[in-house]
Write an enzyme that holds these catalytic residues in place. Sequence first.
Site, PDB file in Angstrom:
ATOM      1  N   HIS A   7      -2.863 -36.375  31.901  1.00 55.55           N
ATOM      2  CA  HIS A   7      -2.770 -37.181  30.689  1.00 55.55           C
ATOM      3  C   HIS A   7      -3.039 -38.653  30.975  1.00 55.55           C
ATOM      4  O   HIS A   7      -3.859 -39.303  30.338  1.00 55.55           O
ATOM      5  CB  HIS A   7      -1.378 -36.990  30.072  1.00 55.55           C
ATOM      6  CG  HIS A   7      -1.155 -37.827  28.856  1.00 55.55           C
ATOM      7  ND1 HIS A   7      -0.461 -39.016  28.884  1.00 55.55           N
ATOM      8  CD2 HIS A   7      -1.576 -37.657  27.589  1.00 55.55           C
ATOM      9  CE1 HIS A   7      -0.444 -39.527  27.669  1.00 55.55           C
ATOM     10  NE2 HIS A   7      -1.109 -38.722  26.863  1.00 55.55           N
ATOM     11  N   ARG A  28     -11.330 -36.127  18.642  1.00 52.72           N
ATOM     12  CA  ARG A  28     -10.209 -35.184  18.706  1.00 52.72           C
ATOM     13  C   ARG A  28      -9.264 -35.444  17.548  1.00 52.72           C
ATOM     14  O   ARG A  28      -8.630 -36.495  17.511  1.00 52.72           O
ATOM     15  CB  ARG A  28      -9.461 -35.370  20.016  1.00 52.72           C
ATOM     16  CG  ARG A  28     -10.253 -34.931  21.233  1.00 52.72           C
ATOM     17  CD  ARG A  28      -9.746 -35.564  22.517  1.00 52.72           C
ATOM     18  NE  ARG A  28     -10.260 -36.933  22.608  1.00 52.72           N
ATOM     19  CZ  ARG A  28     -10.469 -37.585  23.743  1.00 52.72           C
ATOM     20  NH1 ARG A  28     -10.186 -37.032  24.887  1.00 52.72           N
ATOM     21  NH2 ARG A  28     -10.936 -38.824  23.739  1.00 52.72           N
ATOM     22  N   ARG A  84     -13.775 -32.262  16.624  1.00 53.40           N
ATOM     23  CA  ARG A  84     -13.139 -31.038  17.102  1.00 53.40           C
ATOM     24  C   ARG A  84     -11.854 -30.805  16.319  1.00 53.40           C
ATOM     25  O   ARG A  84     -11.028 -31.706  16.195  1.00 53.40           O
ATOM     26  CB  ARG A  84     -12.808 -31.155  18.583  1.00 53.40           C
ATOM     27  CG  ARG A  84     -12.142 -29.918  19.129  1.00 53.40           C
ATOM     28  CD  ARG A  84     -11.833 -30.044  20.602  1.00 53.40           C
ATOM     29  NE  ARG A  84     -10.704 -30.945  20.820  1.00 53.40           N
ATOM     30  CZ  ARG A  84     -10.269 -31.305  22.029  1.00 53.40           C
ATOM     31  NH1 ARG A  84     -10.898 -30.897  23.114  1.00 53.40           N
ATOM     32  NH2 ARG A  84      -9.245 -32.111  22.160  1.00 53.40           N
ATOM     33  N   GLU A 121     -15.678 -23.558  26.511  1.00 53.37           N
ATOM     34  CA  GLU A 121     -14.712 -24.030  27.512  1.00 53.37           C
ATOM     35  C   GLU A 121     -13.915 -22.876  28.104  1.00 53.37           C
ATOM     36  O   GLU A 121     -13.133 -23.058  29.017  1.00 53.37           O
ATOM     37  CB  GLU A 121     -13.765 -25.064  26.902  1.00 53.37           C
ATOM     38  CG  GLU A 121     -13.046 -24.595  25.656  1.00 53.37           C
ATOM     39  CD  GLU A 121     -12.237 -25.713  24.980  1.00 53.37           C
ATOM     40  OE1 GLU A 121     -11.815 -26.642  25.667  1.00 53.37           O
ATOM     41  OE2 GLU A 121     -12.044 -25.633  23.745  1.00 53.37           O
ATOM     42  N   THR A 136     -16.009 -29.007  29.829  1.00 50.13           N
ATOM     43  CA  THR A 136     -16.000 -28.645  31.251  1.00 50.13           C
ATOM     44  C   THR A 136     -14.641 -28.842  31.908  1.00 50.13           C
ATOM     45  O   THR A 136     -14.410 -28.305  32.985  1.00 50.13           O
ATOM     46  CB  THR A 136     -17.081 -29.417  32.021  1.00 50.13           C
ATOM     47  OG1 THR A 136     -17.029 -30.789  31.630  1.00 50.13           O
ATOM     48  CG2 THR A 136     -18.440 -28.852  31.701  1.00 50.13           C
ATOM     49  N   TYR A 164     -27.509 -33.689  25.163  1.00 45.85           N
ATOM     50  CA  TYR A 164     -26.774 -34.946  25.329  1.00 45.85           C
ATOM     51  C   TYR A 164     -25.562 -34.753  26.236  1.00 45.85           C
ATOM     52  O   TYR A 164     -25.123 -33.625  26.475  1.00 45.85           O
ATOM     53  CB  TYR A 164     -26.326 -35.503  23.975  1.00 45.85           C
ATOM     54  CG  TYR A 164     -25.265 -34.679  23.299  1.00 45.85           C
ATOM     55  CD1 TYR A 164     -23.908 -34.875  23.596  1.00 45.85           C
ATOM     56  CD2 TYR A 164     -25.585 -33.688  22.386  1.00 45.85           C
ATOM     57  CE1 TYR A 164     -22.927 -34.108  23.001  1.00 45.85           C
ATOM     58  CE2 TYR A 164     -24.604 -32.916  21.791  1.00 45.85           C
ATOM     59  CZ  TYR A 164     -23.278 -33.124  22.103  1.00 45.85           C
ATOM     60  OH  TYR A 164     -22.302 -32.358  21.528  1.00 45.85           O
TER      61      TYR A 164
END
Lengths: 917, 917
Positions: free
Chosen positions: B485, B593, B652, B780, B802, B886
């Site tokens: 984090h 996010r 997302r 993912e 990733t 990209y």
Amino acid sequence: MAKKYVYFFGAGKADGKAEMKNLLGGKGANLAEMAGHKDLRLPVPPGFTITTEVCTYYYANKRKYPPVLDAQVNLALKKVEQIMKKKFGDPNDPLLVSVRSGARKSMPGMMETVLNVGLTEKTIVGLVKKTGNERFVYDSYRRLITMYADVVMEKAAGIEPEEGQGIRKQLEAILDKVKKERNVKSDSDLGVADLKKICAAYKAKIKEVLKKEFPDDAKAQLWGGIGAVFASWNGKRAISYRRIEGIPEEWGTAVNVQTMVFGNMGDNSATGVAFTRNPGNGENQFYGEYLVNAQGEDVVAGIRTPAPINKYSQSDHNKHLAILSELMPDIYKKLDNIRKRLELHYKDMQDIEFTIENGVLYMLQCRIGKRNGPAAVRMAMDMLKEKLATKEDVVVRVTPSQLDELLHPIIDPKTEKTAKVLAKGLPAGPGGAAGQIVFTANDAVEWRKQGKKVILVREETNPEDVEGMRAAEAILTARGGMTSHAALVARGWGKCCIVGCGDIEVDLHQKTMHIKGGAALKEGEWITLNGTKGTFYQGQLPMLSAAEENKLFNDFLKVCDSVRTLKIRTNADTPSDAAKARAFGAEGIGLFRTEHMFYGKNSEEPLFRLRKMIVSKNVEERKKALEELFPYVKKDIKGTLEAMDGFPVTIRLLDPPLHEFVPHAKEQQEHLASSLGISLEDLEKRALSLRESNPMMGHRGVRLGVTYPEVTEMQVRAILESTAELLKEGKKILPEIMIPVVCNVAELKNQEELVKKVYAEVLAKFGLKKIDYLFGTMIEVPRAALTADELAGTAEFFSYGTNDLTQMGFGFSRDDIGGFLPDYLNKGILPVDPFQSIDVRGVGQLIEMGIQKGRSVRANLKVGICGEHGGDPASIEFCHKVGMNYVSCSPYRVPIARLAAAQAALKDKGKKAKKSK
Amino acid sequence: MAKKYVYFFGAGKADGKAEMKNLLGGKGANLAEMAGHKDLRLPVPPGFTITTEVCTYYYANKRKYPPVLDAQVNLALKKVEQIMKKKFGDPNDPLLVSVRSGARKSMPGMMETVLNVGLTEKTIVGLVKKTGNERFVYDSYRRLITMYADVVMEKAAGIEPEEGQGIRKQLEAILDKVKKERNVKSDSDLGVADLKKICAAYKAKIKEVLKKEFPDDAKAQLWGGIGAVFASWNGKRAISYRRIEGIPEEWGTAVNVQTMVFGNMGDNSATGVAFTRNPGNGENQFYGEYLVNAQGEDVVAGIRTPAPINKYSQSDHNKHLAILSELMPDIYKKLDNIRKRLELHYKDMQDIEFTIENGVLYMLQCRIGKRNGPAAVRMAMDMLKEKLATKEDVVVRVTPSQLDELLHPIIDPKTEKTAKVLAKGLPAGPGGAAGQIVFTANDAVEWRKQGKKVILVREETNPEDVEGMRAAEAILTARGGMTSHAALVARGWGKCCIVGCGDIEVDLHQKTMHIKGGAALKEGEWITLNGTKGTFYQGQLPMLSAAEENKLFNDFLKVCDSVRTLKIRTNADTPSDAAKARAFGAEGIGLFRTEHMFYGKNSEEPLFRLRKMIVSKNVEERKKALEELFPYVKKDIKGTLEAMDGFPVTIRLLDPPLHEFVPHAKEQQEHLASSLGISLEDLEKRALSLRESNPMMGHRGVRLGVTYPEVTEMQVRAILESTAELLKEGKKILPEIMIPVVCNVAELKNQEELVKKVYAEVLAKFGLKKIDYLFGTMIEVPRAALTADELAGTAEFFSYGTNDLTQMGFGFSRDDIGGFLPDYLNKGILPVDPFQSIDVRGVGQLIEMGIQKGRSVRANLKVGICGEHGGDPASIEFCHKVGMNYVSCSPYRVPIARLAAAQAALKDKGKKAKKSK
């Protein structure tokens, strides 16, 4: 020439045959076979089958039929008329027909049927004259109107009524009203006048509700019925049934149009169903029931108790009724003769339907009969003796789940049917069990000592509960998935278990289990679990037990063994498990978990020493603790190796994250701290530093072996010294050292060096020149499969750990899937729990890729599976297909695996034979 | 003809050239180029290079040379002798040579050098006669003996002494002893007699310790030296250096044998090093230093302060010393002329070594000069203007890490060099920062308000710390990996950060940080962090800052843009981050996010509402909470879409497991419970039921969207309504809706239906005919990559996550790798942290497979990456190679990514050009 869409059968002839199931559906193909095959030529009412290709055409062409169909139907109908010497729609002596669906695979109740087609105002008159039975005719007419309105007209009108609001209900209401007026209970108490009145009222109601007249034309009725059957293929019920059963939409259904015969024409008429052998126990005895003066649906509906066809079929429920062999001995003799010819012809037990019309026997259906597990095994083995079946036939006659029935006690199905399900969870350990509720492992042990049967109910279980789990009859948890701790342990023991039952809430404090929207059950109350279904019930339900030591069972498995090529190993961690698995036919151990000795019985001493090792501050402390631990580890390993004398044993080095072993109870923590001479605070610190956010992907497996090489060395020494000692005793010991959680060949090389070092030391110590062993790896991390070519340079074997491979392949923590897996299954996002059956499409790719890459480098690479999937038949078939050498499963699954492996071998052989054609 | 193993250079001729680095090594190739290229023909002392192929041969043939080598060496030596008009080993006028290593890639200090080879008892006499400088000759002899004993003889004897226990130390002890006896401090104060005595004592010591005579034969010395260089290629130091730098063993080293020239022959001799431009700032000025009467090693050794070669090179430290341009103006002019010719020839800044022997200038080395970030950019852009470099040259002249230097303040390297490292952790956020220690996020905020600079020190951070992290200059944590984090958040802000510093222990209670084996630091004490290296220091070290708004920097990036094909997007969750990233050149957002609005500034209100949603008991409660939440979610989304007007924005949907948001603080829990009208106990129960064993693989991402469709709908509505409103304002808004944690196309279809439903509603509400948007998925989860062909049927774009793909590919929890990753890196099990740079071998397979499968179904599938790897140059190169459209990275990495993408494009072009030849 136009394509043939219509297949005639009857009077000793048939256009089709049994092999044409794809084209004619199951029902149609068997009707053709019974009617036309030279060995049978049974009395089948003549008729014809409209092929499944018409169904496909129908949907591909905006619900139109092929233009030639009408002519072909007419031609077939004419043949039937010639045989029956009656005409369809003839006012004097009308032919009546049934219109029935018939798909490739039976879809019971999913599609439509219309009986008595051809009754009109005009033909009624002729039929009454011909039969002299006016009541029968109007009763048949009433049935036709009801079915036709429901099946054909309402659907065609595009009406989708709520459950119980449809036209059928409205017509039945009329019937009820008349019965009330006439003050009678049964339909059969209604007279001709009543029935006439009812038919008229029906037709009026139909006009009112569906805005159409009931068709008074035989041909119109026929085509209405045919269309309704085809339309029902894409009815809601059929679609959802197909989804669940995996039946492709493009298969389509056939339509069977067949001359009506009537079992309800009086006391020399009857209808019945029978099995050519007893489907409940497999005995070679004709077994069935019948009803005098009734139609087929009456037998199924259960309004009257059917009578036994012979003495053998008598039971407490029906022994007061006349048996067919005495009531109509000639007919029975004919039927029994047909039974024998059918078995000789089909070489398997048949489920048949027959009708007796005015003393004449007709065969309406035959198909492979369903049977339970013990029956399946007995029939297969009997037929092998009777030369009705080959070895290959025998193997495919018993399904794995039928075999499973023989391995566990089950709740008496009759009682279970009527019992109320309290809640449903995941079926984690098969069979049934009843006991008194306890909420702690200690209580389970204590109560058991007092001779009580207990069910251990927990929020979820952890390794400290293992003693209690062993003491319990069964385990029930509120959380966790099919491969949670509870599920794994229970399945390993063949113990009944339900997990992830989200509808229960455990109040440990109050020793009470609350059931969502229901009652609360207290400690000591009885419940009964069905671990095969995942349901449980209040109270103590009676159990049936299938004998575990069953000669037929063992003989059957020997037949399987003669067919399969896949070896079957077991997952076992103790000498006693190993011995049990050997008895079940295991050919080695595919997974011995060194850590499991810290969970089980008598684990106190070794666990304490393991804990000392874990909380060691430095290498010196750790090495000392490992020395203390060594004798315990070696004892279990040696015992297990010895129990498997002659077979290979794969020993997996320490796998779980160390934090799993840190004691949670204050008392144990204090004991540990004082024995180490450190403060409780220090101990807590050390424990805290081991805690992980995602322990599944944390410091475990080979990662422990890399950071603490001394831990690997201790285990390897235990394995090789045990082997050396047993070799000296003349035993044949074949250890396979397996490194878990590998993602990288460098890890493997790192561990291999440690193994080689210890190997040299052990050789020297025992004065041996060599010890045969294999060095290999688990493939349970996706990257291991992706780099399997690199790994195979070092590893002599791969063992797929499909539990973890599935976890990481899907990103599903098996301990946490309870939150979404039920939704995923309900919404059809997943067809099946991937922890139960290998996800061939995704995880399967990794497995196949790993094997190919591995064998590209090491052609003789030994490959097996040791995840939970090793006991799942579909997964075993996959393992066979991708060329594994063995599967490994829990001892109780070994018989299932032997069967599944044999079936996989046959399927594969079949495919190859097909290809080579 | 025999293979050519020896390449001569000197006197305007050379067998080799600069392009032959693989064969001659870097040093040898450049010596040949300088000596022999028609545009240069610089005064290089003649010599020859023994090729790297001899090294390969040597190791492939049990340390033997090719038979022809001896003859080729003799021939080359003869050429040198002819030019120098001296003979090797000639007692009258001996030629002396140096023997030096020279690999393809510079390996400073890793391999051996022997100088003054050819001095023997006999040749000494001749050399003294010839030079008339007896002291010089014996000093040279002493140096030869020392080096030879250390480099050749001790190694050949197979002795591996402890650090500081070798023969060199023992010889140095003799020197020290004599100096003490003679009461002098510097070697240069010793006389001829002293040196003679020392040489004799050296030889005696060598005989005593190494049991061998120092060879008194020139040829023996030469071959000894050559052998020592080849042997040093597989010395311990060299091997470990190669491992770290990824240099293959098979490259081998060359050996350079070159005529000795002496900068220590008196005051008209000197030696120096120089750069053709200033390596510290890039200015086009000759920059260097030299020492009169010294050998090369003296400049490096730092015993005497070197003098500046010109005024420009003067500094506070050396401005009192004579500058070369004034002391030897002719020589300087020649050197300056060589500088210009070298730049013109090599078209890049050169690092050169020169020696002046008795007033004659010799060039000993030239190579591409190292430079810092600002210098690299300036030189590249200047040379573009000067037409020394093309656009393509410019792009490859600056490394990503050099560019990074321009983006962050750094600790003044001079001060840092002398500062004591307190401890080392993982370098999670680049640059330097100094501040006072605080231990809680609240303190960080409070102190900051008082105008103090603080460093937030935590065991590990969690979302509740975010305010404090923002307030701090830098963050230091004891636990967590490069993608913990703290690391993620800090890197997103371009903030200095060190994580996983295992050597510190945080005592929150005492507000003290203990350093392993060291002091304790209390709240308020100053520390300085180097987040690029991962080290930190006590006190406040001075900082240097490279200007953020730098014209050259921007111009340079524009050159990069003209070359690259990969688009660069950014990961941004707020309008301000989006604006910042646009300023850095981002061409869209690759990852917005939705959950991040609950972490940041002013998150109190939305977070509270999110929490209400999370602990809702049923759909109704949840829908109500979602309605309250909607305006907050929409506001952030709309602001960000607006800030990216004209560019695509990938949003997302909610990703983390809900439990992450449940409040931990009692006070907040009470507030939440009371606002919901439930008891604290009920709240705790609900929170408990959300807790997971492995939340990373738990109920998160699309799994939330499947179980709580209303949560998906709310977010989609916020996106589409924002877009509709902005479209009506005439803006160009291109939202891309991204579903996270997908493993199965059915999940995607399930969510697509919700999106379509909301889409229709929004169109209706705003009276629009259509809104352009894309619907796509994160890749993912390994299974997503494996089934990418299925996914691409529904997804219009893929974005590789990733971070998680690496977690699941390796089975590494990034929060827990602290327990073993350091060991894995130290033991070479992993070459690099796979969370920093994409693991091409394993995870890369999944990525490539996913793209291929995806595009096989949807040829124009848009593919990008939004994991942390999107800012890593090596990973960007991989992304380019596999055909992504990209990469997306944190705003501060956008410039780096622009550069890396350009370099990847050039590399790829180069490869293709090569292939097509």
